[in-house]
Design an enzyme around this catalytic site. Structure first.
Site, PDB file in Angstrom:
ATOM      1  N   GLU A   1     -11.511  21.546  37.859  1.00 37.33           N
ATOM      2  CA  GLU A   1     -10.432  21.386  38.348  1.00 37.33           C
ATOM      3  C   GLU A   1     -10.191  21.917  39.529  1.00 37.33           C
ATOM      4  O   GLU A   1     -10.733  22.869  40.218  1.00 37.33           O
ATOM      5  CB  GLU A   1      -9.631  22.547  37.340  1.00 37.33           C
ATOM      6  CG  GLU A   1      -9.559  22.604  35.848  1.00 37.33           C
ATOM      7  CD  GLU A   1      -8.542  21.536  35.505  1.00 37.33           C
ATOM      8  OE1 GLU A   1      -7.812  20.844  36.549  1.00 37.33           O
ATOM      9  OE2 GLU A   1      -8.347  21.388  34.486  1.00 37.33           O
TER      10      GLU A   1
ATOM     11  N   GLY B   1     -17.083  22.341  43.754  1.00 41.90           N
ATOM     12  CA  GLY B   1     -17.075  21.402  42.360  1.00 41.90           C
ATOM     13  C   GLY B   1     -17.836  20.444  42.289  1.00 41.90           C
ATOM     14  O   GLY B   1     -18.903  20.049  41.215  1.00 41.90           O
TER      15      GLY B   1
ATOM     16  N   GLU C   1      -6.648  20.132  52.605  1.00 44.44           N
ATOM     17  CA  GLU C   1      -5.894  21.095  51.796  1.00 44.44           C
ATOM     18  C   GLU C   1      -6.051  22.557  52.663  1.00 44.44           C
ATOM     19  O   GLU C   1      -7.136  22.843  52.828  1.00 44.44           O
ATOM     20  CB  GLU C   1      -6.785  21.613  50.284  1.00 44.44           C
ATOM     21  CG  GLU C   1      -6.142  22.408  49.413  1.00 44.44           C
ATOM     22  CD  GLU C   1      -7.039  22.919  48.319  1.00 44.44           C
ATOM     23  OE1 GLU C   1      -7.969  22.795  48.239  1.00 44.44           O
ATOM     24  OE2 GLU C   1      -6.253  22.806  47.025  1.00 44.44           O
TER      25      GLU C   1
ATOM     26  N   CYS D   1      -2.871  25.346  43.459  1.00 41.85           N
ATOM     27  CA  CYS D   1      -3.705  24.161  43.571  1.00 41.85           C
ATOM     28  C   CYS D   1      -2.835  23.067  43.628  1.00 41.85           C
ATOM     29  O   CYS D   1      -3.053  22.095  44.372  1.00 41.85           O
ATOM     30  CB  CYS D   1      -4.807  24.024  42.629  1.00 41.85           C
ATOM     31  SG  CYS D   1      -3.904  24.330  40.726  1.00 41.85           S
TER      32      CYS D   1
ATOM     33  N   LYS E   1     -17.704  34.148  35.455  1.00 40.01           N
ATOM     34  CA  LYS E   1     -17.726  34.496  36.651  1.00 40.01           C
ATOM     35  C   LYS E   1     -16.500  34.612  37.413  1.00 40.01           C
ATOM     36  O   LYS E   1     -15.974  33.269  37.897  1.00 40.01           O
ATOM     37  CB  LYS E   1     -18.784  33.716  37.449  1.00 40.01           C
ATOM     38  CG  LYS E   1     -19.491  34.731  38.563  1.00 40.01           C
ATOM     39  CD  LYS E   1     -19.905  33.795  39.608  1.00 40.01           C
ATOM     40  CE  LYS E   1     -18.795  33.473  40.554  1.00 40.01           C
ATOM     41  NZ  LYS E   1     -18.105  34.565  41.485  1.00 40.01           N
TER      42      LYS E   1
HETATM   43  P1  NAD Z   1     -14.291  28.326  45.751  1.00 40.28           P
HETATM   44  O1  NAD Z   1     -14.339  26.923  45.360  1.00 40.28           O
HETATM   45  O2  NAD Z   1     -14.636  28.790  47.023  1.00 40.28           O
HETATM   46  O3  NAD Z   1     -14.936  29.281  44.725  1.00 40.28           O
HETATM   47  C1  NAD Z   1     -14.375  29.065  43.396  1.00 40.28           C
HETATM   48  C2  NAD Z   1     -15.303  29.831  42.236  1.00 40.28           C
HETATM   49  O4  NAD Z   1     -16.444  28.982  42.580  1.00 40.28           O
HETATM   50  C3  NAD Z   1     -15.537  31.165  42.766  1.00 40.28           C
HETATM   51  O5  NAD Z   1     -15.693  32.143  41.444  1.00 40.28           O
HETATM   52  C4  NAD Z   1     -16.850  31.240  43.524  1.00 40.28           C
HETATM   53  O6  NAD Z   1     -17.549  32.544  43.531  1.00 40.28           O
HETATM   54  C5  NAD Z   1     -17.770  30.285  42.886  1.00 40.28           C
HETATM   55  N1  NAD Z   1     -18.642  29.473  43.668  1.00 40.28           N
HETATM   56  C6  NAD Z   1     -18.809  29.487  45.031  1.00 40.28           C
HETATM   57  N2  NAD Z   1     -20.105  28.828  45.397  1.00 40.28           N
HETATM   58  C7  NAD Z   1     -20.542  28.411  44.190  1.00 40.28           C
HETATM   59  C8  NAD Z   1     -21.539  27.425  43.996  1.00 40.28           C
HETATM   60  N3  NAD Z   1     -22.364  26.990  44.913  1.00 40.28           N
HETATM   61  N4  NAD Z   1     -21.816  27.478  42.633  1.00 40.28           N
HETATM   62  C9  NAD Z   1     -21.006  27.599  41.567  1.00 40.28           C
HETATM   63  N5  NAD Z   1     -19.851  28.291  41.837  1.00 40.28           N
HETATM   64  C10 NAD Z   1     -19.624  28.713  43.155  1.00 40.28           C
HETATM   65  O7  NAD Z   1     -12.701  28.146  45.654  1.00 40.28           O
HETATM   66  P2  NAD Z   1     -11.701  29.319  45.895  1.00 40.28           P
HETATM   67  O8  NAD Z   1     -11.799  29.628  47.306  1.00 40.28           O
HETATM   68  O9  NAD Z   1     -11.952  30.564  44.995  1.00 40.28           O
HETATM   69  O10 NAD Z   1     -10.343  28.793  45.324  1.00 40.28           O
HETATM   70  C11 NAD Z   1      -9.516  27.901  45.972  1.00 40.28           C
HETATM   71  C12 NAD Z   1      -9.777  26.530  45.600  1.00 40.28           C
HETATM   72  O11 NAD Z   1      -9.513  26.414  44.006  1.00 40.28           O
HETATM   73  C13 NAD Z   1      -8.784  25.463  46.042  1.00 40.28           C
HETATM   74  O12 NAD Z   1      -9.378  24.370  46.474  1.00 40.28           O
HETATM   75  C14 NAD Z   1      -7.814  25.043  44.962  1.00 40.28           C
HETATM   76  O13 NAD Z   1      -7.022  23.929  45.204  1.00 40.28           O
HETATM   77  C15 NAD Z   1      -8.588  25.216  43.843  1.00 40.28           C
HETATM   78  N6  NAD Z   1      -8.037  25.303  42.486  1.00 40.28           N
HETATM   79  C16 NAD Z   1      -7.851  24.433  41.735  1.00 40.28           C
HETATM   80  C17 NAD Z   1      -7.199  24.618  40.472  1.00 40.28           C
HETATM   81  C18 NAD Z   1      -7.078  23.607  39.423  1.00 40.28           C
HETATM   82  O14 NAD Z   1      -6.632  23.570  38.371  1.00 40.28           O
HETATM   83  N7  NAD Z   1      -7.223  22.211  40.004  1.00 40.28           N
HETATM   84  C19 NAD Z   1      -6.577  25.929  40.174  1.00 40.28           C
HETATM   85  C20 NAD Z   1      -6.544  26.765  41.280  1.00 40.28           C
HETATM   86  C21 NAD Z   1      -7.355  26.794  42.453  1.00 40.28           C
END
Ligand code: NAD
Length: 502
Positions: A274, A257, A405, A308, A199
């Protein structure tokens, strides 16, 4: 497609292949077929440098996810994929890596247009990283094996372990490195013999859909790779509870997460998380200041700060503090702010208007809380979600710009005196994704490395990533690893076999 986007593609001479891909409403990929969502709903996809609409993609339903799970289950439980001879699986993954490489320029354009990032970095980092990740894991299927054991208990046994693929893996991916993060999750899962459902983030589905076309062209059997586009709160949430899914591998924010982790426990799924970060950077008094300033600026402003493990909290030893900040501002001034398709773009727009609002609000909060804004932080006039890189000095630990963050080009700095102070400041965060040290004093560097609570420690560098090295956080930055042989351990079951011998 909006006129503003068409003009933008014309201005930068985007290839015909990319134009053709963007011209049509996209479909999602389930069981080898390109399909609309069950109820016909779609969502619009926007280009961040202009703010214009590009195209649309299906807004998947729970029934769509069910179909994808059934396909992935059928392939896993009875299909060809896990029973394919290891070298045959390797050949298919290498073929996919070849196709990704051949279509690298086109994928970089799609990624830049969809997400706003620099097309140059997209080609050199995102797409090359994707190809490298598939190549690295393509070499693994023939090297996955258990071990034979000599038991000490009474009796005569043949005892050995088998490594078996975990099953159906759901990958939930964020928008900052859409294709590369997808590759981090899929390449290892496919090498291990798992089948997958991806997804992508709502904001950035396009490169993953182009990837699925290439996976099909490479000959990956139907149902082994499925892409369900749509809302995280619907599809992502349902993936976390679906009984047909064995593992959820999630990259995204810490709050989401945590939700995914809680849901997955209900059906005892394996989980890799992650999550977010607020990574500290320590600049010691012996550091080569111009080189360190360049690396620190790259470490936080690359991808417009939407990284991230960005080194967003910089602590500088007091005797070199002012000189270092001068260097840092000097380097930051040279970073070109431009639309993503500009080949010299360093700072592209943020991914969305909402992200710009969030980041700008943090800049305001920093000012209000009394941090000294020594560079940037404004928004250039004109279209697009641009925010100039911001550097704050003399920040205090309790400020929101230090604790939270931001996920944008905002750097906070403050001085430290002793190494003990530096360690306390660095570890004063719920996150633990990465940390960096700038120094050539090996004794001090080696003393610091074990004291930093972080999944990656970079020395005189930042965000150095290679498929052979594991990546993943400590504390609120999650658990489990992507990349490296360590990732394969999270995608395979170990079966213990005991055979009584005469
Ligand atoms: P997000 O948590 O909003 O979304 C991530 C994914 O989760 C998207 O595909 C989103 O559609 C999905 N999602 C949203 N609500 C959900 C739910 N209730 N259940 C399951 N899935 C759901 O994050 P974002 O804004 O897309 O990305 C930015 C974040 O990602 C930052 O916090 C960043 O630090 C983190 N990130 C971490 C890493 C790592 O390797 N640790 C790498 C890249 C980004």
């Amino acid at each position: 497609m909006d006129e503003s986007v068409r003009d933008y593609l014309d201005r930068y001479g985007v290839s015909d292949a990319t134009r053709q891909f963007l011209a049509k409403p996209r479909k999602m990929f389930i069981d080898g077929a390109w399909v609309d969502s069950g109820d016909g709903a779609t969502f619009d996809i926007f280009e961040p440098s202009t703010g214009g609409r590009i195209t649309s993609a299906p807004s998947g339903t729970i029934e769509d996810l069910d179909r994808a799970v059934r396909a992935a289950r059928r392939q896993f439980d009875g299909g060809d994929w896990r029973r394919l001879k290891p070298l045959a699986r390797e050949r298919l993954l290498h073929r996919l890596a070849d196709l990704l490489e051949t279509h690298g320029d086109e994928l970089a354009e799609i990624e830049s247009i969809d997400m706003g990032k620099s097309v140059t970095f997209a080609r050199e980092i995102d797409i090359q990283g994707t190809v490298d990740t598939f190549r690295y894991f393509a070499g693994w299927p023939s090297k996955l094996h258990g071990r034979t054991v000599e038991p000490s208990i009474p009796g005569n046994y043949l005892a050995y372990t088998r490594k078996e693929p975990l099953g159906v893996v759901a990958a939930i991916v964020p928008w900052n490195f859409p294709l590369q993060t997808m590759a981090w999750k899929l390449a290892a899962a496919l090498a291990a013999g798992c089948t997958v459902i991806v997804k992508p983030a709502e904001l950035t589905s396009l490169s993953t859909l182009r990837f699925a076309e290439l996976a099909q062209e490479a000959g990956i059997p139907d149902g082994v790779v499925n892409v369900v586009t749509g809302r995280g709160s619907i599809i992502g949430a349902a993936m976390s509870t679906h009984p047909g899914i064995n593992k959820v591998t999630f990259t995204g924010s810490t709050p989401v997460g945590q939700e995914v982790g809680r849901s997955a426990v209900g059906s005892l799924k394996h989980v890799t998380l992650e999550l977010g970060g607020k990574s500290p950077v320590l600049v010691l008094d012996d550091a080569d200041l111009p080189r360190a300033a360049l690396a620190v600026a790259n470490g936080v402003f690359f991808n417009s700060g939407q990284v991230c493990d960005a080194g967003t909290r910089v602590y500088v030893q007091r005797s070199v503090h002012d000189a270092f900040l001068d260097e840092l501002v000097k380097v930051t001034r040279t970073l070109k702010i431009a639309p993503g398709l500009d080949r010299d773009c360093y700072i592209g727009p943020l991914v969305s208007a909402q992200q710009k609002t969030v980041v700008s609000a943090y800049v305001e909060a920093g000012r209000r809380d009394g941090a000294e804004l020594i560079h940037g932080g404004g928004s250039p006039a004109g279209p697009g979600h641009f925010v100039e890189p911001a550097i704050f000095a003399h920040c205090r630990p309790e400020m929101s710009i230090v604790r939270e963050e931001i996920f944008g080009p905002v750097l906070v700095t403050s001085p430290f005196d002793t190494l003990d102070d530096a360690v306390s400041l660095a570890n004063d965060t719920p996150f633990g994704l990465a940390a960096a040290i700038y120094s050539n004093d090996l004794a001090r560097v080696h003393t610091l490395i074990p004291r930093l609570h972080a999944g990656s420690v970079y020395v005189n560098a930042h965000s150095t990533i290679d498929p052979s090295m594991p990546f993943g956080g400590f504390k609120d930055s999650g658990f489990g690893k992507d990349l490296g042989p360590e990732q394969l351990d999270h995608l395979m079951e170990t079966k213990a076999v005991w055979i009584t011998l005469p």
